[in-house]
Design an enzyme around this catalytic site. Structure first.
Site, PDB file in Angstrom:
ATOM      1  N   THR A 153      -2.299  -7.107  -0.761  1.00 18.64           N
ATOM      2  CA  THR A 153      -1.597  -7.454   0.551  1.00 18.64           C
ATOM      3  C   THR A 153      -2.688  -7.985   1.450  1.00 18.64           C
ATOM      4  O   THR A 153      -3.941  -7.566   1.471  1.00 18.64           O
ATOM      5  CB  THR A 153      -0.998  -6.126   1.246  1.00 18.64           C
ATOM      6  OG1 THR A 153       0.383  -6.216   0.536  1.00 18.64           O
ATOM      7  CG2 THR A 153      -0.884  -6.357   2.504  1.00 18.64           C
ATOM      8  N   ARG A 213      13.891  -4.332  -2.844  1.00 17.24           N
ATOM      9  CA  ARG A 213      12.887  -3.207  -2.303  1.00 17.24           C
ATOM     10  C   ARG A 213      11.879  -4.097  -1.177  1.00 17.24           C
ATOM     11  O   ARG A 213      11.480  -5.001  -1.077  1.00 17.24           O
ATOM     12  CB  ARG A 213      11.887  -2.934  -3.279  1.00 17.24           C
ATOM     13  CG  ARG A 213      10.751  -1.958  -2.940  1.00 17.24           C
ATOM     14  CD  ARG A 213       9.399  -2.578  -2.842  1.00 17.24           C
ATOM     15  NE  ARG A 213       8.273  -1.479  -2.620  1.00 17.24           N
ATOM     16  CZ  ARG A 213       7.227  -1.691  -2.097  1.00 17.24           C
ATOM     17  NH1 ARG A 213       6.915  -2.903  -1.471  1.00 17.24           N
ATOM     18  NH2 ARG A 213       6.280  -0.870  -1.620  1.00 17.24           N
ATOM     19  N   GLY A 228       8.441  -2.911   1.354  1.00 17.17           N
ATOM     20  CA  GLY A 228       7.455  -2.159   1.637  1.00 17.17           C
ATOM     21  C   GLY A 228       7.040  -1.882   3.027  1.00 17.17           C
ATOM     22  O   GLY A 228       8.127  -2.050   3.976  1.00 17.17           O
ATOM     23  N   ASP A 229       6.004  -1.205   3.282  1.00 16.91           N
ATOM     24  CA  ASP A 229       5.590  -1.007   4.634  1.00 16.91           C
ATOM     25  C   ASP A 229       5.151  -2.314   5.438  1.00 16.91           C
ATOM     26  O   ASP A 229       5.148  -2.319   6.724  1.00 16.91           O
ATOM     27  CB  ASP A 229       4.292  -0.121   4.523  1.00 16.91           C
ATOM     28  CG  ASP A 229       3.102  -0.867   3.632  1.00 16.91           C
ATOM     29  OD1 ASP A 229       3.495  -1.156   2.666  1.00 16.91           O
ATOM     30  OD2 ASP A 229       2.156  -0.653   4.383  1.00 16.91           O
ATOM     31  N   THR A 256      -2.846  -1.631   3.566  1.00 17.03           N
ATOM     32  CA  THR A 256      -2.478  -2.085   2.337  1.00 17.03           C
ATOM     33  C   THR A 256      -2.346  -0.882   1.534  1.00 17.03           C
ATOM     34  O   THR A 256      -3.130   0.105   1.741  1.00 17.03           O
ATOM     35  CB  THR A 256      -3.644  -3.080   1.795  1.00 17.03           C
ATOM     36  OG1 THR A 256      -3.107  -3.111   0.440  1.00 17.03           O
ATOM     37  CG2 THR A 256      -4.939  -2.585   1.853  1.00 17.03           C
ATOM     38  N   GLY A 257      -1.355  -0.817   0.432  1.00 12.78           N
ATOM     39  CA  GLY A 257      -1.339   0.591  -0.234  1.00 12.78           C
ATOM     40  C   GLY A 257       0.067   0.604  -0.786  1.00 12.78           C
ATOM     41  O   GLY A 257       0.986  -0.282  -0.709  1.00 12.78           O
ATOM     42  N   GLY A 284       3.408   1.339  -0.497  1.00 18.38           N
ATOM     43  CA  GLY A 284       4.293   0.976   0.801  1.00 18.38           C
ATOM     44  C   GLY A 284       5.192   2.673   1.097  1.00 18.38           C
ATOM     45  O   GLY A 284       5.276   2.673   2.179  1.00 18.38           O
TER      46      GLY A 284
HETATM   47  N1  ASP Z   1       1.908  -2.281   0.847  1.00 19.07           N
HETATM   48  C1  ASP Z   1       2.585  -3.218   0.160  1.00 19.07           C
HETATM   49  C2  ASP Z   1       3.551  -2.710  -0.175  1.00 19.07           C
HETATM   50  O1  ASP Z   1       4.250  -1.595  -0.625  1.00 19.07           O
HETATM   51  C3  ASP Z   1       1.497  -3.482  -1.150  1.00 19.07           C
HETATM   52  C4  ASP Z   1       0.117  -3.692  -1.005  1.00 19.07           C
HETATM   53  O2  ASP Z   1      -0.519  -3.374   0.084  1.00 19.07           O
HETATM   54  O3  ASP Z   1      -0.429  -4.817  -1.694  1.00 19.07           O
HETATM   55  O4  ASP Z   1       4.490  -3.561  -0.300  1.00 19.07           O
END
Ligand code: ASP
Length: 337
Positions: free
Chosen positions: A200, A228, A230-231, A250-251, A253
Site C-alpha cells: 500500500t 473485502r 481493508g483499513d 500499511t499492514g 488491515g
Molecule cells: N492495509 C492494506 C489492507 O489491508 C494492505 C496494505 O497495507 O498493503 O488492505
C-alpha cells in the site's frame, strides 16, 4: 444525496485556501513523508536493479509532492501529488500494479484527511477510477459524504470529471503470478514476488502554514473476496490527520481496523501527551506485534517530527525536508531516518 460542486468551484476554493495560506507562507519548514508498504523485505529478496527502481519511484514521489509544498500549496495537495506518482508505478500495490482479488479483478481503496478542519474523503472497492486518491479528495471537497463505495463511487467520480478506465488497465503479470501462487495454481515466483508484503502507498505532509494532511491508497490484500475492504479507506484505521498529528498505515488491515491504529496513535499524542515516536512504537510494537498483526505507519507532527515504526522486516519509506534533501530507506537494518 450527493451535492456536486462544479470543478471551477473547487479550484476557486483551493485558490482561496492558497490565498489564506500565503498569509502564513514561509513560517513553517514543510515536510513530506511517504511509504510504499511494509512486509518481509530483506536484502536477499531484492535484486540491486529492483531496489534501484523502488528507490527511484519513491524519490520521484517525494520530489513531486514536495514541490507543491515549496510552492506554498496546502498539505493535502502535496499528499495527493505524492500518492498519484506511486499509483502510476507498477511496483506498488495501488493504482496500476495493485493486487488481484480472488476473482482476478482489481478493487481499490483510498482515503485522505486534512487535519486543520478534520475534513475527510474516501472511496472503497472501486475498480474503474484511474486515480483512487483523487476520487477520495473529490469526496472530501465535492460531496457531503465521507466514504463512497463501489459503482456509486464510480458514478460520483464520473460526475465530477475524474477519469474512468477499464479494470484491465491496472493488471500486471507480476500480480497475476502472485494470485495464482496464493490460490495454489503455480509456484513459479521470483524471490521478490514470493516475499510477503503489503505494498500500500501513503503520504503525510506538513505545509508552510503548519497544517497536516494524510492519505493512503491500496489494492488491499491479494486474493481478497466478497467485497473485502481493508483499513486504508477507513478514517481512523489506515489514515488520520488532526492539528498535531498525521498518520498513514500499511499492514494487515483487519487488525488495523480493529485497533483503530491511525487514530489510536494520534489520540495518544493528543490526550496522553506522548511524542509521536513513543505513541507509534507503543501501538506498532506493544499493541500489534504481540497479536502478530504485521505492518507499519508513517507519522508526522505539526512541529515536523517524523516517526516511521514497523514490525515487519522492512518498509519502503522516505522523507523530504528541503529541496534536494531526500532520505529513502527500505530495510529495518537501514536504521531510523
Ligand atoms: N492495509 C492494506 C489492507 O489491508 C494492505 C496494505 O497495507 O498493503 O488492505
Amino acid at each position: 444525496m450527493i451535492r456536486i460542486f462544479p470543478i471551477v468551484a473547487l479550484v476557486g476554493a483551493l485558490a482561496c485556501a492558497n490565498l489564506t495560506l500565503s498569509a502564513h507562507a514561509g513560517e513553517v519548514a514543510p515536510v513530506l513523508v511517504i511509504h510504499g508498504g511494509a512486509g518481509t523485505l530483506t536484502r536477499d529478496r531484492l535484486t540491486p536493479e529492483l531496489e534501484a527502481d523502488y528507490r527511484a519511484a519513491l524519490a520521484a514521489s517525494l520530489e513531486v509532492g514536495y514541490e507543491r509544498l515549496l510552492a506554498g500549496e496546502p498539505s493535502e495537495v502535496a499528499v495527493i501529488a505524492a500518492i498519484e506518482v506511486l499509483e502510476t508505478s507498477p511496483l506498488f500495490n495501488a493504482g496500476i500494479g495493485a493486487v488481484f482479488t480472488h476473482s482476478q479483478t482489481v478493487e481499490h481503496d483510498a482515503s485522505i484527511m486534512r487535519g486543520v478542519d478534520q475534513q475527510a474523503g474516501a472511496v472503497a472497492g472501486v475498480s474503474r477510477i484511474r486515480s483512487p486518491i483523487n476520487a477520495a479528495f473529490a469526496v472530501l471537497g465535492q460531496s457531503e459524504h465521507v466514504m463512497l463505495s463501489g459503482t456509486g463511487a464510480e458514478a460520483f467520480a464520473d460526475q465530477v470529471g475524474l477519469e474512468l478506465v477499464d479494470n484491465s488497465v491496472f493488471h500486471t503479470e507480476r500480480r497475476l503470478r502472485q494470485l495464482r501462487a496464493r490460490q495454489g495454481k503455480s509456484a513459479a515466483l521470483s524471490l521478490d514476488e514470493n516475499s510477503h508484503k503489503f505494498g500500500t502507498v501513503g503520504a503525510v505532509a506538513l505545509d508552510q502554514a503548519g497544517h497536516l494532511s494524510a492519505g493512503t491508497s491500496t489494492g488491499g490484500m491479494t486474493n481478497k473476496r466478497f467485497g473485502r475492504i481493508g483499513d486504508s479507506p477507513i478514517i481512523g484505521a489506515g489514515t488520520w490527520a488532526d492539528t498535531d498529528c498525521a498518520v498513514s498505515a500499511t499492514g494487515h488491515g483487519e487488525y488495523f481496523i480493529r485497533y483503530a491504529v491511525a487514530h489510536e496513535i494520534c489520540a495518544r499524542v493528543r490526550l496522553a501527551g506522548a511524542s509521536i515516536t513513543d505513541a507509534g512504537n507503543a501501538v506498532i510494537f506493544d499493541v500489534l506485534k504481540p497479536i502478530e498483526a504485521e505492518g507499519g505507519v508513517i507519522i508526522l507532527s505539526a512541529s515536523g517530527e517524523v516517526a516511521m515504526p514497523f514490525n515487519s522486516a522492512g518498509m519502503y519509506r522516505g522523507v523530504m525536508r528541503a529541496k534536494d534533501d531526500i532520505a529513502i530507506e527500505i530495510f529495518a537494518s537501514d536504521g531510523a531516518l
